[in-house]
Design an enzyme around this catalytic site. Structure first.
Site, PDB file in Angstrom:
ATOM      1  CB  SER A 279      33.522  88.208  47.211  1.00  0.00           C
ATOM      2  OG  SER A 279      33.138  89.001  46.141  1.00  0.00           O
ATOM      3  CE  LYS A 283      37.932  92.245  45.195  1.00  0.00           C
ATOM      4  NZ  LYS A 283      37.535  91.502  44.057  1.00  0.00           N
ATOM      5  CD1 TRP A 370      31.896  91.264  39.469  1.00  0.00           C
ATOM      6  CD2 TRP A 370      31.682  92.239  37.472  1.00  0.00           C
ATOM      7  NE1 TRP A 370      32.063  92.617  39.642  1.00  0.00           N
ATOM      8  CE2 TRP A 370      31.939  93.239  38.436  1.00  0.00           C
ATOM      9  CE3 TRP A 370      31.507  92.619  36.139  1.00  0.00           C
ATOM     10  CZ2 TRP A 370      32.036  94.600  38.108  1.00  0.00           C
ATOM     11  CZ3 TRP A 370      31.609  93.975  35.814  1.00  0.00           C
ATOM     12  CH2 TRP A 370      31.869  94.936  36.793  1.00  0.00           C
ATOM     13  CG  HIS A 426      30.179  86.195  43.472  1.00  0.00           C
ATOM     14  ND1 HIS A 426      31.532  86.100  43.236  1.00  0.00           N
ATOM     15  CD2 HIS A 426      30.033  87.137  44.445  1.00  0.00           C
ATOM     16  CE1 HIS A 426      32.171  86.958  44.021  1.00  0.00           C
ATOM     17  NE2 HIS A 426      31.282  87.588  44.771  1.00  0.00           N
TER      18      HIS A 426
HETATM   19  C1  GTR Z   1      31.581  93.198  43.745  1.00  0.00           C
HETATM   20  C2  GTR Z   1      32.952  93.589  43.311  1.00  0.00           C
HETATM   21  C3  GTR Z   1      33.831  92.398  43.352  1.00  0.00           C
HETATM   22  C4  GTR Z   1      33.652  91.563  44.603  1.00  0.00           C
HETATM   23  C5  GTR Z   1      32.270  91.621  45.181  1.00  0.00           C
HETATM   24  C6  GTR Z   1      32.106  91.268  46.646  1.00  0.00           C
HETATM   25  O1  GTR Z   1      30.645  94.184  43.601  1.00  0.00           O
HETATM   26  O2  GTR Z   1      32.865  94.108  42.038  1.00  0.00           O
HETATM   27  O3  GTR Z   1      35.159  92.793  43.165  1.00  0.00           O
HETATM   28  O4  GTR Z   1      34.595  91.840  45.538  1.00  0.00           O
HETATM   29  O5  GTR Z   1      31.696  92.852  45.079  1.00  0.00           O
HETATM   30  O6  GTR Z   1      32.989  91.454  47.462  1.00  0.00           O
HETATM   31  O7  GTR Z   1      31.010  90.824  46.983  1.00  0.00           O
END
Ligand code: GTR
Length: 449
Positions: A279, A283, A370, A426
């Site tokens: 997540s 990045k 998402w 996720h």
């Molecule tokens: C979310 C965000 C994502 C992702 C995620 C995370 O809220 O929108 O870009 O990075 O968090 O890091 O858990």
């Protein structure tokens, strides 16, 4: 006078009307609910920037020309997306625990990596980052996977000895934190994401660090964490190129790799370390791999917008949305691409290409709309020409080019390039790790690289 008075009244009315309409439009903007698009047919037509064409329009035709284009691409990401961090680092390492009986054949170490201010005259205490390392016992140094974790090293399993972070943590409001303090009740809560035994059984060390030890995940005006160690460097940058949190976390990962290099007692081969993240930390692993070519393998799990998902598709989370929720992750220049993705001089396939020719794994999950799984797949596919230029065999290129977005759980392996889709939400799960370790088996297992 009369005329004047009349004019003043008019002016007053104009100002009031202008003010009112400004306030209404600002309010409308603030209250405008973001509705993500998931409809492929609504994606605006777009053209990706060519990874193998310079800003001047020259075609990149060999590895030497790619070196220049790579530097240019890296600079574009620094200036338009993540911000700039210094090329120098200064660390000290202390091994604070080496538990040889942690598990049969596995030593658990804990290290303190102190990141020192760049300029010794600055009156700042070093930033202490706690590293946890599970290392298979072996005569020769072993390869490793290094990844940041979200909640603290103590959350990765039930081990009562693992230290609890003293740095800021997100208030989870579920009993596992006390406000923004990590507490005992959080021990083991993230264990499904860190299958240490699976990893060490396959011959890899697993190293992890709590990301908040490196930089707290909120906008603190460059006060705390790594940014706080370099006030002069940050002040010397144009304001919109100042580094966001992702750049800070990636810098911290490089500091940990420095520590691995310097700590023989760990018995980890620093030339065979894969950097992994999920997540926002996916990045980060991509950016760490881009900025630090010593990472031998780069793994990005469910990284979505700002990670491996193509910005120009604007499916699910968009640049505008991420810049509204998490502006501190990026630099200020990134704001100009809100609802204006086609003006970006790069897209995310080029972030992936910055890992070439090293092993790259991109992982998505079916229910993670998402993060735009298809956008992650397409970015992975569009990075292939750079891998080809740097020597990826044509049969592997063919596999990437002929691949289509998987429908269900499956993995596509093409030499150093791997993409997989996992059934589910996720998360970072066992199947993800299996795919990553399979790629590591093919690319990190040969010694003296
Ligand atoms: C979310 C965000 C994502 C992702 C995620 C995370 O809220 O929108 O870009 O990075 O968090 O890091 O858990």
């Amino acid at each position: 006078m009369q005329v004047h008075k009349y004019n003043n009244q008019m002016l007053g009315a104009i100002v009031v009307v202008a003010f009112l309409s400004m306030t209404t439009s600002t309010m409308a903007q603030a209250t405008k609910k973001f509705v993500p698009n998931y409809d492929e047919s609504k994606i605006p037509p777009y053209q990706l920037p060519a990874a193998l064409q310079t800003e001047n329009g020259d075609r990149v035709q060999n590895a030497e020309q790619w070196n220049d284009r790579r530097a240019e691409t890296l600079r574009l990401f620094e200036e338009h997306v993540f911000g700039i961090m210094p090329g120098q680092r200064n660390i000290k390492v202390k091994v604070v625990r080496s538990d040889r009986d942690y598990r049969p054949g596995v030593t658990r170490h804990e290290l303190d990596v102190s990141i020192l201010p760049l300029d010794a005259s600055i009156d700042r205490s070093p930033l202490v980052v706690q590293v946890l390392a599970d290392v298979p016992q072996s005569d020769a140094p072993v390869p490793a996977i290094l990844g940041l974790n979200f909640q603290g090293n103590h959350t990765i399993d039930e081990d009562p000895k693992t230290r609890i972070p003293t740095s800021w943590v997100r208030d989870r409001r579920n009993g596992t934190t006390d406000g923004s303090k990590a507490i005992e009740a959080g021990r083991g809560v993230a264990s499904t994401r860190w299958p240490s035994k699976m990893i060490t059984d396959r011959g890899y060390a697993m190293l992890t660090v709590y990301y908040g030890d490196i930089d707290p995940d909120f906008d603190d005006g460059f006060e705390n964490g790594v940014h706080g160690l370099m006030p002069e460097f940050i002040a010397s940058l144009p304001e919109n190129h100042r580094p966001g949190s992702i750049a800070g976390w990636a810098y911290g990962l490089s500091c940990v790799l420095d520590a691995i290099e310097q700590t023989e007692a760990l018995n980890v081969d620093a030339t065979r370390v894969g950097v992994l993240g999920h997540s926002r930390l996916g990045k980060t692993s991509l950016w760490a791999g881009a900025t630090d070519p010593r990472f031998a393998m780069v793994i990005s799990n469910d990284s979505g917008c700002g990670g491996t998902a193509l910005c120009r598709r604007a499916i699910g989370e968009t640049v505008a949305r991420i810049n509204t929720s998490f502006p501190h992750w990026f630099n200020d220049a990134y704001l100009q691409y809100n609802e204006n993705e086609s003006a970006l001089p790069i897209d995310q396939h080029q972030l992936i290409a910055l890992s070439a020719p090293r092993a790259i794994a991109v992982g998505s999950a079916t229910q993670d709309e998402w993060a735009d799984p298809k956008g992650e797949f397409l970015a992975w596919q569009a990075a292939a020409p750079v891998y080809q230029l740097l020597g990826m065999p044509s049969e592997d290129l063919k596999v990437v080019e002929e691949a289509s977005m998987p429908n269900g759980q499956s993995v596509i392996n093409a030499g150093p390039m791997q993409y997989h889709l996992r059934e589910g939400k996720h998360d970072l799960a066992d199947y993800d790790w299996q795919c990553y370790l399979d790629l590591a088996d093919r690319t990190l297992q040969t010694e003296s690289r």
